[in-house]
Design an enzyme around this catalytic site. Structure first.
Site, PDB file in Angstrom:
ATOM      1  N   TYR A 179      16.244 -22.906  74.431  1.00 57.54           N
ATOM      2  CA  TYR A 179      16.950 -22.215  75.601  1.00 57.54           C
ATOM      3  C   TYR A 179      18.003 -23.386  75.950  1.00 57.54           C
ATOM      4  CZ  TYR A 179      13.351 -19.010  75.555  1.00 57.54           C
ATOM      5  OH  TYR A 179      12.431 -18.001  75.290  1.00 57.54           O
ATOM      6  N   GLY A 288      -2.539 -24.326  72.549  1.00 56.53           N
ATOM      7  CA  GLY A 288      -3.692 -24.119  71.922  1.00 56.53           C
ATOM      8  C   GLY A 288      -4.951 -24.646  72.450  1.00 56.53           C
ATOM      9  N   GLY A 309      -2.277 -21.270  78.373  1.00 60.46           N
ATOM     10  CA  GLY A 309      -1.371 -20.193  78.361  1.00 60.46           C
ATOM     11  C   GLY A 309      -2.285 -18.769  78.178  1.00 60.46           C
TER      12      GLY A 309
END
Length: 356
Positions: A179, A288, A309
């Site tokens: 981004y 992860g 997450g």
């Protein structure tokens, strides 16, 4: 006792545990970037995290990169977020807003008046944008003028002010995932010849100036930064990432940020060993993790807190499940970005009997 359940200092806050809920795009806002009532439930359900970091929120309409993502640029958006922060605080939680400007990773259909997305340089990314009309090829963005760069930084400053007005405990700059801040940072996307391009000191300037603006509004102990060296998402490439990220993190020292969240993607370089000694605040790692790997990272001093997450997405009571050794719900990927309650607020929590 498990270190996951011990307090940790992050900026001005003493968090009750070392669970951090990662920022995750969920696409449940309306077409005007106003967060839905479902989000109030979603975030409140997960308030047992030591810290929640919201999904990416655009600081200005030009920063929107995906359909149904929320903003913090209008009064209506601020008012909707107030309901979220109040609900999290009512359950004793802490919540930071992640500010995310997509830059070139957008599409004219999501831009004000159908304008071109903006970027440090007019370089078209490979890939496609998710739009209301389905996937469409990215377009060649318009390069920001030097004067316009200052205006974008001001957008971040005002977004920080509005986030605090909405009741957030702090803000995080999204400096990863290809981004706008990472577009300025990376040599493959920044071909400018002004003070924001060329050598690494210039390419890092946008991110550092933006962080300074955010710190001026919130105080350094309420501002965090997320980076993901070598993630290469959204067609982002840097010629010398080790040099780039070493320089960037060394420049953070005078800012005194609350935390640095690092989620590297290289299998050849240990970025945690490279970067953690160069940062003085709380060091967060993600990518992860499961309970065992999180415990190991805390035990060997690689992290002060650990970021989860999809495990938090599917398990609103993740800390309790870890404490009990209970099985985890499986995330339903088909509902990650779909509108509605399914796969958003309907994942089951443990029953009273299971907790006992």
């Amino acid at each position: 006792m498990s270190r996951l359940f011990t307090p940790v200092q992050v900026g001005r806050y003493t968090l009750p545990n070392r669970f951090v809920m990662a920022p995750m795009t969920r696409s449940r806002a309306d077409d005007h970037g106003v967060q839905s009532e479902l989000a109030v439930t979603y975030y409140a359900q997960r308030a047992d995290a030591g810290l929640i970091v919201t999904e990416g929120v655009f600081p200005d309409a030009a920063g929107k990169g995906y359909v149904r993502t929320p903003g913090i640029a209008t009064e209506a958006q601020v008012e909707a977020w107030k309901l979220v922060t109040a609900a999290v605080h009512a359950r004793g939680g802490r919540i930071f807003m992640q500010l995310m400007h997509a830059g070139r990773i957008s599409h004219p259909s999501m831009q004000p008046d159908g304008r071109l997305p903006v970027a440090p340089s007019a370089i078209k990314p490979a890939g496609q944008a998710w739009t209301d009309q389905g996937q469409q090829d990215f377009v060649t963005p318009r390069a920001l003028s030097t004067d316009e760069v200052a205006l974008v930084i001001e957008d971040y400053r005002q977004a920080t002010r509005r986030a605090l007005e909405a009741g957030f405990d702090g803000v995080e700059l999204h400096g990863a995932s290809g981004y706008l801040p990472e577009q300025f940072l990376s040599s493959g996307t920044n071909h400018r010849d002004d003070q924001y391009g060329g050598p690494i000191a210039n390419r890092a300037r946008f991110m550092l100036d933006t962080l300074r603006a955010m710190v001026e509004q919130a105080g350094s102990d309420r501002v965090g930064l997320k980076i993901s060296p070598e993630m290469n998402f959204n067609d982002i490439v840097d010629a010398n990432p080790q040099e780039t990220y070493t320089y960037l993190v060394e420049q953070l020292k005078p800012l005194g940020l609350a935390y640095l969240h690092v989620a590297p993607y290289s299998k050849e370089v240990d970025y945690h060993a490279l970067l953690r000694p160069r940062f003085d605040g709380a060091y967060l790692i993600g990518g992860g993790l499961d309970q065992a790997s999180a415990e190991a990272a805390l035990a060997d001093g690689r992290a002060d807190a650990t970021v989860f997450g999809s495990a938090f997405l599917a398990n609103p009571d993740l800390p309790q499940r870890f404490r009990q050794g209970a099985p985890l719900n499986t995330p339903d990927r088909a509902t990650f970005f779909a509108p509605g309650a399914a796969g958003y607020i309907d994942y089951p929590a443990l029953t009273t009997a299971e907790i006992a």
